[in-house]
Design a protein around this motif. Sequence first.
Motif, PDB file in Angstrom:
ATOM      1  N   PRO A  88       0.821  -1.205   0.000  1.00  0.00           N
ATOM      2  CA  PRO A  88       0.000   0.000   0.000  1.00  0.00           C
ATOM      3  C   PRO A  88       0.861   1.263   0.000  1.00  0.00           C
ATOM      4  O   PRO A  88       1.799   1.382   0.763  1.00  0.00           O
ATOM      5  CB  PRO A  88      -0.806  -0.135   1.288  1.00  0.00           C
ATOM      6  CG  PRO A  88      -0.958  -1.615   1.449  1.00  0.00           C
ATOM      7  CD  PRO A  88       0.348  -2.184   0.987  1.00  0.00           C
ATOM      8  N   SER A 246       2.085   9.887  -1.581  1.00  0.00           N
ATOM      9  CA  SER A 246       0.618   9.930  -1.504  1.00  0.00           C
ATOM     10  C   SER A 246       0.187  10.381  -0.116  1.00  0.00           C
ATOM     11  O   SER A 246       1.021  10.691   0.727  1.00  0.00           O
ATOM     12  CB  SER A 246       0.030   8.547  -1.817  1.00  0.00           C
ATOM     13  OG  SER A 246       0.358   7.641  -0.789  1.00  0.00           O
ATOM     14  N   GLY A 247      -1.088  10.416   0.086  1.00  0.00           N
ATOM     15  CA  GLY A 247      -1.612  10.887   1.368  1.00  0.00           C
ATOM     16  C   GLY A 247      -2.102  12.315   1.227  1.00  0.00           C
ATOM     17  O   GLY A 247      -2.590  12.711   0.174  1.00  0.00           O
ATOM     18  N   HIS A 248      -1.924  13.072   2.301  1.00  0.00           N
ATOM     19  CA  HIS A 248      -2.493  14.427   2.306  1.00  0.00           C
ATOM     20  C   HIS A 248      -1.552  15.460   1.694  1.00  0.00           C
ATOM     21  O   HIS A 248      -1.264  16.471   2.313  1.00  0.00           O
ATOM     22  CB  HIS A 248      -2.854  14.819   3.737  1.00  0.00           C
ATOM     23  CG  HIS A 248      -3.881  13.908   4.350  1.00  0.00           C
ATOM     24  ND1 HIS A 248      -3.740  13.338   5.589  1.00  0.00           N
ATOM     25  CD2 HIS A 248      -5.062  13.458   3.872  1.00  0.00           C
ATOM     26  CE1 HIS A 248      -4.790  12.584   5.870  1.00  0.00           C
ATOM     27  NE2 HIS A 248      -5.603  12.626   4.834  1.00  0.00           N
ATOM     28  N   ARG A 275      -1.807  19.485   2.035  1.00  0.00           N
ATOM     29  CA  ARG A 275      -3.043  20.152   1.646  1.00  0.00           C
ATOM     30  C   ARG A 275      -3.563  21.068   2.747  1.00  0.00           C
ATOM     31  O   ARG A 275      -3.457  20.720   3.929  1.00  0.00           O
ATOM     32  CB  ARG A 275      -4.123  19.109   1.344  1.00  0.00           C
ATOM     33  CG  ARG A 275      -4.031  18.553  -0.059  1.00  0.00           C
ATOM     34  CD  ARG A 275      -5.231  17.636  -0.263  1.00  0.00           C
ATOM     35  NE  ARG A 275      -4.767  16.368  -0.801  1.00  0.00           N
ATOM     36  CZ  ARG A 275      -5.391  15.216  -0.598  1.00  0.00           C
ATOM     37  NH1 ARG A 275      -6.465  15.164   0.144  1.00  0.00           N
ATOM     38  NH2 ARG A 275      -4.915  14.127  -1.142  1.00  0.00           N
ATOM     39  N   VAL A 320       3.874   8.084   2.579  1.00  0.00           N
ATOM     40  CA  VAL A 320       2.469   8.439   2.801  1.00  0.00           C
ATOM     41  C   VAL A 320       2.391   9.480   3.916  1.00  0.00           C
ATOM     42  O   VAL A 320       2.818   9.235   5.044  1.00  0.00           O
ATOM     43  CB  VAL A 320       1.632   7.194   3.192  1.00  0.00           C
ATOM     44  CG1 VAL A 320       0.158   7.571   3.312  1.00  0.00           C
ATOM     45  CG2 VAL A 320       1.828   6.079   2.181  1.00  0.00           C
ATOM     46  N   THR A 326      -5.660  13.369  10.922  1.00  0.00           N
ATOM     47  CA  THR A 326      -5.817  11.938  10.648  1.00  0.00           C
ATOM     48  C   THR A 326      -6.142  11.146  11.907  1.00  0.00           C
ATOM     49  O   THR A 326      -5.538  11.352  12.959  1.00  0.00           O
ATOM     50  CB  THR A 326      -4.524  11.362  10.039  1.00  0.00           C
ATOM     51  OG1 THR A 326      -4.075  12.234   9.018  1.00  0.00           O
ATOM     52  CG2 THR A 326      -4.742   9.976   9.490  1.00  0.00           C
ATOM     53  N   ALA A 331      -6.047   4.547  10.790  1.00  0.00           N
ATOM     54  CA  ALA A 331      -4.963   4.334   9.829  1.00  0.00           C
ATOM     55  C   ALA A 331      -4.234   3.026  10.147  1.00  0.00           C
ATOM     56  O   ALA A 331      -3.996   2.194   9.275  1.00  0.00           O
ATOM     57  CB  ALA A 331      -3.993   5.509   9.853  1.00  0.00           C
ATOM     58  N   SER A 334      -6.325   0.058   9.304  1.00  0.00           N
ATOM     59  CA  SER A 334      -6.344  -0.221   7.877  1.00  0.00           C
ATOM     60  C   SER A 334      -5.119  -1.050   7.481  1.00  0.00           C
ATOM     61  O   SER A 334      -5.223  -2.010   6.715  1.00  0.00           O
ATOM     62  CB  SER A 334      -6.378   1.091   7.092  1.00  0.00           C
ATOM     63  OG  SER A 334      -6.033   0.878   5.750  1.00  0.00           O
ATOM     64  N   ILE A 335      -3.974  -0.681   8.043  1.00  0.00           N
ATOM     65  CA  ILE A 335      -2.744  -1.402   7.676  1.00  0.00           C
ATOM     66  C   ILE A 335      -2.746  -2.813   8.261  1.00  0.00           C
ATOM     67  O   ILE A 335      -2.418  -3.784   7.582  1.00  0.00           O
ATOM     68  CB  ILE A 335      -1.511  -0.598   8.126  1.00  0.00           C
ATOM     69  CG1 ILE A 335      -1.470   0.727   7.360  1.00  0.00           C
ATOM     70  CG2 ILE A 335      -0.238  -1.398   7.902  1.00  0.00           C
ATOM     71  CD1 ILE A 335      -0.305   1.623   7.706  1.00  0.00           C
TER      72      ILE A 335
ATOM     73  N   ILE C  84      -4.360   2.081   2.981  1.00  0.00           N
ATOM     74  CA  ILE C  84      -3.995   3.256   3.772  1.00  0.00           C
ATOM     75  C   ILE C  84      -4.156   4.603   3.057  1.00  0.00           C
ATOM     76  O   ILE C  84      -4.789   5.509   3.585  1.00  0.00           O
ATOM     77  CB  ILE C  84      -2.576   3.096   4.380  1.00  0.00           C
ATOM     78  CG1 ILE C  84      -2.220   4.270   5.271  1.00  0.00           C
ATOM     79  CG2 ILE C  84      -1.522   2.865   3.335  1.00  0.00           C
ATOM     80  CD1 ILE C  84      -3.033   4.366   6.522  1.00  0.00           C
ATOM     81  N   SER C  85      -3.621   4.736   1.842  1.00  0.00           N
ATOM     82  CA  SER C  85      -3.684   6.061   1.209  1.00  0.00           C
ATOM     83  C   SER C  85      -5.123   6.426   0.886  1.00  0.00           C
ATOM     84  O   SER C  85      -5.512   7.590   0.970  1.00  0.00           O
ATOM     85  CB  SER C  85      -2.829   6.086  -0.054  1.00  0.00           C
ATOM     86  OG  SER C  85      -1.495   5.781   0.264  1.00  0.00           O
ATOM     87  N   GLU C  87      -7.753   5.085   2.519  1.00  0.00           N
ATOM     88  CA  GLU C  87      -8.414   5.195   3.826  1.00  0.00           C
ATOM     89  C   GLU C  87      -8.311   6.622   4.359  1.00  0.00           C
ATOM     90  O   GLU C  87      -9.304   7.204   4.797  1.00  0.00           O
ATOM     91  CB  GLU C  87      -7.782   4.170   4.788  1.00  0.00           C
ATOM     92  CG  GLU C  87      -7.743   4.535   6.270  1.00  0.00           C
ATOM     93  CD  GLU C  87      -9.095   4.440   6.965  1.00  0.00           C
ATOM     94  OE1 GLU C  87      -9.930   3.646   6.510  1.00  0.00           O
ATOM     95  OE2 GLU C  87      -9.312   5.184   7.955  1.00  0.00           O
ATOM     96  N   ILE C  88      -7.130   7.204   4.285  1.00  0.00           N
ATOM     97  CA  ILE C  88      -6.998   8.560   4.836  1.00  0.00           C
ATOM     98  C   ILE C  88      -7.497   9.606   3.836  1.00  0.00           C
ATOM     99  O   ILE C  88      -7.480  10.795   4.113  1.00  0.00           O
ATOM    100  CB  ILE C  88      -5.543   8.870   5.274  1.00  0.00           C
ATOM    101  CG1 ILE C  88      -4.574   8.811   4.090  1.00  0.00           C
ATOM    102  CG2 ILE C  88      -5.108   7.910   6.370  1.00  0.00           C
ATOM    103  CD1 ILE C  88      -3.170   9.271   4.455  1.00  0.00           C
ATOM    104  N   ASN C  89      -7.923   9.179   2.685  1.00  0.00           N
ATOM    105  CA  ASN C  89      -8.559  10.094   1.734  1.00  0.00           C
ATOM    106  C   ASN C  89     -10.027   9.729   1.529  1.00  0.00           C
ATOM    107  O   ASN C  89     -10.554   9.822   0.419  1.00  0.00           O
ATOM    108  CB  ASN C  89      -7.802  10.079   0.399  1.00  0.00           C
ATOM    109  CG  ASN C  89      -6.589  11.012   0.424  1.00  0.00           C
ATOM    110  OD1 ASN C  89      -6.708  12.185   0.738  1.00  0.00           O
ATOM    111  ND2 ASN C  89      -5.428  10.456   0.116  1.00  0.00           N
ATOM    112  N   LYS C  92     -13.834   5.422   2.772  1.00  0.00           N
ATOM    113  CA  LYS C  92     -15.046   4.897   3.421  1.00  0.00           C
ATOM    114  C   LYS C  92     -16.293   5.470   2.761  1.00  0.00           C
ATOM    115  O   LYS C  92     -17.292   4.781   2.576  1.00  0.00           O
ATOM    116  CB  LYS C  92     -15.053   5.248   4.913  1.00  0.00           C
ATOM    117  CG  LYS C  92     -14.182   4.335   5.736  1.00  0.00           C
ATOM    118  CD  LYS C  92     -14.669   4.267   7.202  1.00  0.00           C
ATOM    119  CE  LYS C  92     -13.758   3.364   8.008  1.00  0.00           C
ATOM    120  NZ  LYS C  92     -12.513   4.084   8.424  1.00  0.00           N
TER     121      LYS C  92
END
Lengths: 429, 770, 204
Positions: A88, A246-248, A275, A320, A326, A331, A334-335, C84-85, C87-89, C92
């Motif tokens: 991921p 990736s991510g915010h 962001r 990420v 967050t 998080a 999810s992992i 993960i990427s 999920e935080i965006n 859901k």
Amino acid sequence: MKETLLLTKHMRENPEDSHLIDSYEKNGGYETARKTLINGSPENVLEEIKVSNIRGRGGAGFPTGVKWGFLAENEDRYLVINADESEPGTFKDRILLERDPHQLIEGIIITCFAANIENAFIYIRGEYAKPARRVQDAVDQAYQKGYLGKNIFNSEMNLDLVVHLGAGAYICGEETALLNSLEGRRGEPRLKPPYFPAVKGLYMKPTLVNNVETISSVPWIMENTGKEYNKLGVEGSTGTRIFSLSGHVNNPGNYEIEMGSSFGEFVESLGNGIRNNKKVKAYIPGGASAPWFRGDQLDIKMTIDDVANNNSMLGSGAVVMMDEDTNLVNAAKSIVSFFAHESCGQCTPCREGTTWLEMILDRVASGRGRASDIDLLLDVCDNISPGLSWPPKMTTICPLGPSAVSPITSLMNDFREEVESLIPTKVLL
Amino acid sequence: MSESIKINVNGNQIESAPNKLLIEACEDSGIHIPRFCWHKRLDPVGMCRMCLVEIETPRGKMLVPSCTTEVTDEMVVDTESEVVKKAQEGVLEFLLINHPLDCPICDKAGECPLQDQTMAYGPGESRFVEEKRHFEKPISISEIILLDRERCILCARCTRFSDEISGDPLIEFIQRGNKTEVNTFPNEPFKSYFSGNTVQICPVGALTSTSYRFKARPWDLKSVRSTCNGCPVGCSTELNSSQNKMLRILGIDNDSVNQGWLCDKGRYNFEYLNSEFRLKTPLKKLDNEFMETSIKEIYTELSDLISDSNTNINFLIGTNSTNEDYVAFNEFAKNFPSTNQTFYLNDDYLYAGFFEKGINRATIDDLNNSEAIVIWSEDLKENLPVLYLRVRQAVKNGAKLIVFGHSNSTLKDIADFYYSDDIVSENFEIIKDISKLKGIKEHVKDKNVTAIIGKSTPYQLDENLDKLVSYLVENSNSKIMNAFSSGNTFGAINNLDNVKNLRDFTKNVSAENTDLLFVVGSDPIGRSVFSNEIHRIIQDIDNVVCLDLFLHETSELGNYIIPTSSTLGEKEGTFTNIEFRTSRIDKLVPSPGQSLSDWEFISGLSNFCNFNNNIDSLDGLNELAYQDFDDQDSPSFKNLDKPSNFDGIINDYQPNISTELNENLTSKYFVGKKLYGDNITIRYSDSISLLGAKQFIEASESTIEKLNLSSGECTLKQNGHNVSANYVVNNKLADGVIFIPQNRRNFNRFDFSETIEISPNQSKEALNVN
Amino acid sequence: MSWNDSMIKQAKKIIKMYPQKRSAIGPLLHLAQSKDGYISDDSTAVISELVGITEVQVKSVSTFYSMYKQEPTGKYLLSVCKSISCEINNSKEIIDVVKDFTGLNNNETDENDLFTFEAVECIGACGGAPAMQINYETVEGLSSENTIKLCEWLKKEQPDVIIAEEMQDNFGGTKSFDWAIKDQSGTTGSVPGFQTFNTTKEKK
Ligand SMILES: Cc1cc2nc3c(=O)[nH]c(=O)nc-3n(C[C@H](O)[C@H](O)[C@H](O)COP(=O)(O)O)c2cc1C
Ligand code: SF4
Ligand code: SF4
Ligand code: SF4
Ligand code: FES
Ligand code: FES
């Protein structure tokens, strides 16, 4: 901070047709392979790779030249390109497959020449249908041109290349699981020892397993010499590397850079910051398996060793970013749930442990946690990865089990209050 | 001898052979490391992680599974450190979180490694508060095996066994990760001849057998070690009983013979012991009705009959007796010159065999040390099952396998050369020059060869085998194993002075030359291809004494019936296997009613007749059996019972088999025996009786097409004798060859030298079963 | 055997690609999936015969991999990433929207055999999170509104060939990287569009 384009140069400069053989050849493609096969020697290729000091881009960061040197003698040897990219956060191999498949094929030809291999496979994860189609087209074109098949470039060399699609199993990225999968078996990692791919790999024959990015680097190294490659980056992390951001962040994407700058610089300049001007709460420096860093650790340098010295890993090069809003428990969940879902189920601690961790985290995240759950989480983690140290010790066959421990220890070391705040304090018994 | 290396375990120096697995090296030195998945006879997989230990490496201490780590010189190992203990406790806890803990109703309780280790290392109470994994409670995965997936700890012993050892991988892991389960394919049951082994090696109560389910608790089991007399392999067994009932048979790991395995017939063919149909009292026939009588009365009447030493007596002897029984008969027969000490063995396949001087006899272990294995015999898998496993093992270790067809089609897949069709004729004759066959030229000539040789079918001529054997003897360094396939045949030929087969019986024996016939543990009418002739002969003889467990098609014809004890678990003695290895038969349960051992009956009769035979004690018979051997080497009780590595092999004995008749025998069909049959003991063993009852024929697809069969069922007709049967596609059979099992009910009544009409029954679907 | 001649031919061609028969199981299972939308017991038996192993061995392999479906799937397999990427965006939300629209829970197929929904792990589109795949063709940078539109479009138009570019242009947002090339090839059915399986389709 600027990118240094080696592997992504051709695709940047020829956005419309970088995947086609004509475009690739117009820009000098396959020349290196041709020259190497006609004028070079296997020893020479190996030497250049060793001098370049390139380390594997699949996650483990093992020096590629050393790996090639381990390949045992045998009439039948194989090369398998690991394009199972499923960690991921990671999407760097995808761009190389989709946008510049001939660069990979040229790398394969040179590698097989160096290692005296006549059969190669590209194992692409099944979800990468489009990249796989592009690669298959490229392979067909290369066959037509005589760059694959018998007497490549009219040399003595023969090489067959098969594109093989996986079918949805992250664990098949682990090299021995990948070999089992390619043999038509369950993708269960093999025991090392005795099944080191370089000695007993595909069909129990010596086999090189290398990542897409690693082998895509080979043409550049051979064209420009290992010495030039070695000059890029820093000692121990030479050359360039494609990071998937990736991510915010404002500008997520793949960036090819020399290793050595800090994560902070990287995110600010190439990623154009977080962001909405938010702060970073935590970030993952190298894919879902890697322990997290805190927002106040953005000055860590993006090299294999710096990250390792800070008890995490550069892994697959997936960065990420998680901003201040967050929910880190979600998080982490999810992992953990990813690893539980992807566990092959062979060994007890991973099969049972990852699922148990997922269940406990789920309880905590939804406000049904118990005071004892933090200790329980840590103790279950300890039974998968004794001592919770880095690099992880393991009670398991492969590192997947311990990977599920990383986000939990990160959470508990640095963000424990966030977990505690979710646990109802007054539990009436 | 190979050199040994030193390793340090928990501060103590121990020695080990190099390349041993750590878990084994420790075990050999008395250090037990807990384990679930590791099994000495299976490839290590390192899956359960219970056997973790710490070893020292240049990078510090490392946790490694001792079942996959080979010892190296100077290795330093800790099997008891805090880290090791914590890891093991962790593994146990992980295994238990999804375990139903239904020990009170589990067959394995009391001998369950999971239960034991939980007591020793396990967590006190469960920290797992979630819902456990659920599966439907035991599902039956074959006629004889049940699987409870909730109890399974996914150790892969059963799957490895069926893949690596028995080669019929019908049970496998399904799904992955936490959802992984063991299962079979829908409509493809775990139909293996060796499935019981998986029940034995399953470390928990996940795999159970129908025959043992809920029958007993290990703590009230009694047990003895014995030898299976199901076939001449002579597997080492442990017999278990409770309240004087035989309940279970386990395999014992005898390195040279069965290595822990048993076939399912050996394992499950025991329920008949408890059958209500067992004979319990002596019977005597009056006006075609059996009346109960006393043994004394029978002795009296018989001794009247045989008081005259000129009485013509014949013996038809089964292969289910002990060596001591055979000695008793042999001694007894010496009182009657008319018998010429001749015994007709209840076997269609017996022939002179290859025992002459100049022929080296093979042991089973020789298979592992040979470059090539040559097989021409009855189907090993069907008739010498564990020998089949040993052949598979040897092939896996690199021996080349050369098989002469058509009988061993079950070996075709692993054979390097399989000679049928144009090399072996339908009459089981080699029709090519042996020396020119590729496999022979390349792998047999001048090589170390073990050959397994026996008749493929009762109709095969001896001389066809002779040709192959002479080639081997002259052109290679060969050892020969005579593949006789029934029970204690080797004990019989070893202890009876002069042995003939059933064909000889039909030619030599008649009412005219027989005043009295002893039929001992034999049902030739039920299973011999000479059934009709034998029936006619026995019917005409005035005085027939049958010693048996049951009334059956043959014993029914007796005038006197003596109930006997079964060699399985009801008596003591010795058994001689295919390598002339002699081992113990032991007693665990009483036999019903007034049953006697064969020797007891004969010895009683002998006393009644005032013969001076010296056969009235078991020890005496045992001594007599081996009187010709040095005290040191003889497999007498005395030597066998000593704890030593005494192998019991008597290799220089020259058996006296004098089968005469070998001509005029032809068959239009390939006739052979299947593992399960309609034998009397199987018929009365409920859990397997159905397996032996199905009637079927086998042929290749194209042969079946030629017969115009299409619906799965057919009828076999010959002179008013009709049998309805399934047909099974076996594409490993050469075209034109039709296999008919002789040990299924009514099949042996056909005259196979004449055409049998095979016609389709339109109604039913093809049943792919045997 | 329940595979027609052309499938058997295709299967034999695939088997020839590999040094050992058993290696072909993976592609053969994809082929089976393209035929029925799942791995039927029938196909399992055919493959077991073609490769020379037992049915349960084939099943053991097929059930290991999440892309080989054990139950029939709809015309469109909607796979929304939850890693993960994504999920935080807000993945859901995307998941909820798709569930709502289709009325399906994880791994369910509707009555019309139109949609199958699943929440999946990372599909390598993290730069364009949240992302999903329709029949293994990727759409990145999803919003709830666009996701609904995408579903509506699928339901209304019921395109035979699914093409990533087309969906991305109409319903996608931020991409993981510049896709650059206009590609007109895609797939039909719940199996990757790939030459070896004969599942690649060009839009007319
Ligand atoms: C659980 C796990 C997953 C992995 N996934 C991948 C992957 O998706 N791609 C990859 O190239 N390497 C992956 N690896 C690393 C491979 O095992 C192997 O080290 C790599 O393919 C070697 O290539 P390299 O030397 O070129 O990096 C993974 C390893 C583990 C333990
Ligand atoms: S650690 Fe997990 S993924 Fe790795 S072998 Fe064990 S069960 Fe399989
Ligand atoms: S059924 Fe028994 S032997 Fe088979 S995997 Fe489960 S626990 Fe092991
Ligand atoms: S192989 Fe023979 S001796 Fe061994 S268990 Fe089976 S019948 Fe008994
Ligand atoms: S016994 Fe060693 S891992 Fe199971
Ligand atoms: S995390 Fe969703 S695509 Fe990678």
